[in-house]
Design an enzyme around this catalytic site. Structure first.
Site, PDB file in Angstrom:
ATOM      1  CG  ASN A 190       0.633   6.852   0.471  1.00  0.00           C
ATOM      2  OD1 ASN A 190       0.877   7.870  -0.182  1.00  0.00           O
ATOM      3  ND2 ASN A 190       1.413   6.409   1.436  1.00  0.00           N
TER       4      ASN A 190
ATOM      5  CE  LYS B 112       4.078   4.025  -0.123  1.00  0.00           C
ATOM      6  NZ  LYS B 112       4.848   3.247   0.787  1.00  0.00           N
TER       7      LYS B 112
ATOM      8  CG  HIS C 117       2.963   7.025   5.455  1.00  0.00           C
ATOM      9  ND1 HIS C 117       4.198   6.440   5.279  1.00  0.00           N
ATOM     10  CD2 HIS C 117       2.070   6.216   4.828  1.00  0.00           C
ATOM     11  CE1 HIS C 117       4.051   5.342   4.563  1.00  0.00           C
ATOM     12  NE2 HIS C 117       2.765   5.172   4.282  1.00  0.00           N
TER      13      HIS C 117
ATOM     14  CD  GLU D 141       6.811   5.455   2.856  1.00  0.00           C
ATOM     15  OE1 GLU D 141       6.275   6.345   2.175  1.00  0.00           O
ATOM     16  OE2 GLU D 141       6.664   4.237   2.617  1.00  0.00           O
TER      17      GLU D 141
ATOM     18  CD  GLU E  26      -0.050   2.513   6.322  1.00  0.00           C
ATOM     19  OE1 GLU E  26      -0.596   2.116   5.303  1.00  0.00           O
ATOM     20  OE2 GLU E  26       0.858   3.350   6.326  1.00  0.00           O
TER      21      GLU E  26
ATOM     22  N   GLY F  60       5.527  -1.765   1.965  1.00  0.00           N
ATOM     23  CA  GLY F  60       6.394  -1.837   0.785  1.00  0.00           C
ATOM     24  C   GLY F  60       7.347  -3.020   0.800  1.00  0.00           C
TER      25      GLY F  60
ATOM     26  CB  SER G  20       2.482  -5.816   1.635  1.00  0.00           C
ATOM     27  OG  SER G  20       3.781  -5.231   1.686  1.00  0.00           O
TER      28      SER G  20
HETATM   29  C1  PEP Z   1       1.569   2.746   2.480  1.00  0.00           C
HETATM   30  O1  PEP Z   1       2.317   3.434   1.828  1.00  0.00           O
HETATM   31  O2  PEP Z   1       0.845   3.284   3.307  1.00  0.00           O
HETATM   32  C2  PEP Z   1       1.542   1.307   2.252  1.00  0.00           C
HETATM   33  C3  PEP Z   1       0.775   0.563   3.012  1.00  0.00           C
HETATM   34  O3  PEP Z   1       2.341   0.816   1.231  1.00  0.00           O
HETATM   35  P1  PEP Z   1       2.309  -0.675   0.601  1.00  0.00           P
HETATM   36  O4  PEP Z   1       0.878  -1.006   0.309  1.00  0.00           O
HETATM   37  O5  PEP Z   1       3.138  -0.573  -0.649  1.00  0.00           O
HETATM   38  O6  PEP Z   1       2.911  -1.590   1.623  1.00  0.00           O
END
Ligand code: PEP
Length: 249
Positions: free
Chosen positions: A9, A11, A95, A97, A167, A173, A213
């Site tokens: 992803n 973003k 997601h 976000e 998630e 992040g 992460s």
């Molecule tokens: C994501 O954006 O779905 C995500 C898991 O980000 P990160 O790996 O940076 O935590």
């Protein structure tokens, strides 16, 4: 056996030129690997570039969002048909976000899952609890609610095509990762709920990814959990070498 899915992803990062540069560096690093399905999800403006760049490599391309409507006066939005016209096969839905900054409710997520499936797009359906929900002991309640509303009205045949991404919002992040045991436990809860909603066959077939992460150095410990069928990767997917290492966990 469920084949792992490793999805990137990106973003709101990478211009089309930077996306092209990534794919050029990435393809030789993963050439010949067949252990996992790879999905790259660039921003909408780089989709066409990435579809062309991956060519016949077998790497799939996904959008990061769609609107639930077929078409209409929705300035700034992208429809499912616009993605399929570009030969995009997947789409991230719900997601955290999008839920947090763009007011996406579980009901909207459900509508988007319906729209994606209607157009033959594979939804990568994201669910996950906030830190305060985990601390209040509400993780299971939140995950089951998000999963059950997202799958409302979806047939068992359609449900098998969905990829779920667990998630935990506090891990996205932030550099904080769920321990493999915590993630495994959440995946088990989600799979049990899918079995209740859609039957055991669907629950056994559906891929549930972990996101939050994931990095080259923690990928193996997470992905080797029997309930974890791959990863949705944000930050570490922006660099070809790091993402390739995760793919080859
Ligand atoms: C994501 O954006 O779905 C995500 C898991 O980000 P990160 O790996 O940076 O935590």
């Amino acid at each position: 056996m469920r084949k792992p899915v490793i999805a990137a992803n990106w973003k709101m990062y990478k211009t089309p030129a930077q996306a092209q540069e990534f794919v050029t560096a990435f393809l030789p690093l993963v050439a010949g690997q067949d252990r996992a399905e790879i999905v790259l999800c660039p921003s909408a403006t780089s989709l066409a570039t990435v579809v062309a760049a991956v060519g016949g490599s077998g790497i799939a391309v996904g959008g990061q969002n769609i609107h639930q409507a077929e078409e209409g006066a929705y300035t700034g939005e992208t429809s499912a048909q616009m993605l399929t016209a570009l030969k995009v096969s997947h789409v991230i839905i719900g997601h955290s976000e999008r839920r947090q900054y763009f007011c996406e409710t579980d009901e909207i997520v459900n509508q988007k899952v319906h729209t994606a499936l209607k157009h033959g797009l594979t939804p990568i359906l994201c669910i996950g609890e906030l830190l305060e929900e985990r601390e209040a002991g509400k993780t299971e309640e939140v995950l089951l609610k998000q999963a059950s509303i997202a799958l409302k009205g979806i047939s068992a045949e359609q449900a098998k095509q969905i990829v779920v991404a667990y998630e935990p919002v506090w891990a996205i992040g932030t550099g904080k990762t769920a321990t493999p045991e915590m993630a495994g436990e959440a995946h088990f809860m989600i799979r049990t709920e899918i079995a209740r909603l859609q039957g055991r066959e669907v629950a056994d077939a559906i891929r549930i990814l972990y996101g939050g992460s994931v990095k080259p150095d923690n990928a193996a410990s997470l992905l080797n959990q029997p309930e974890i069928d791959g990863a949705l990767v944000g930050g570490a997917s922006l660099v070809a070498e790091s993402f390739a290492k995760i793919v080859k966990f």
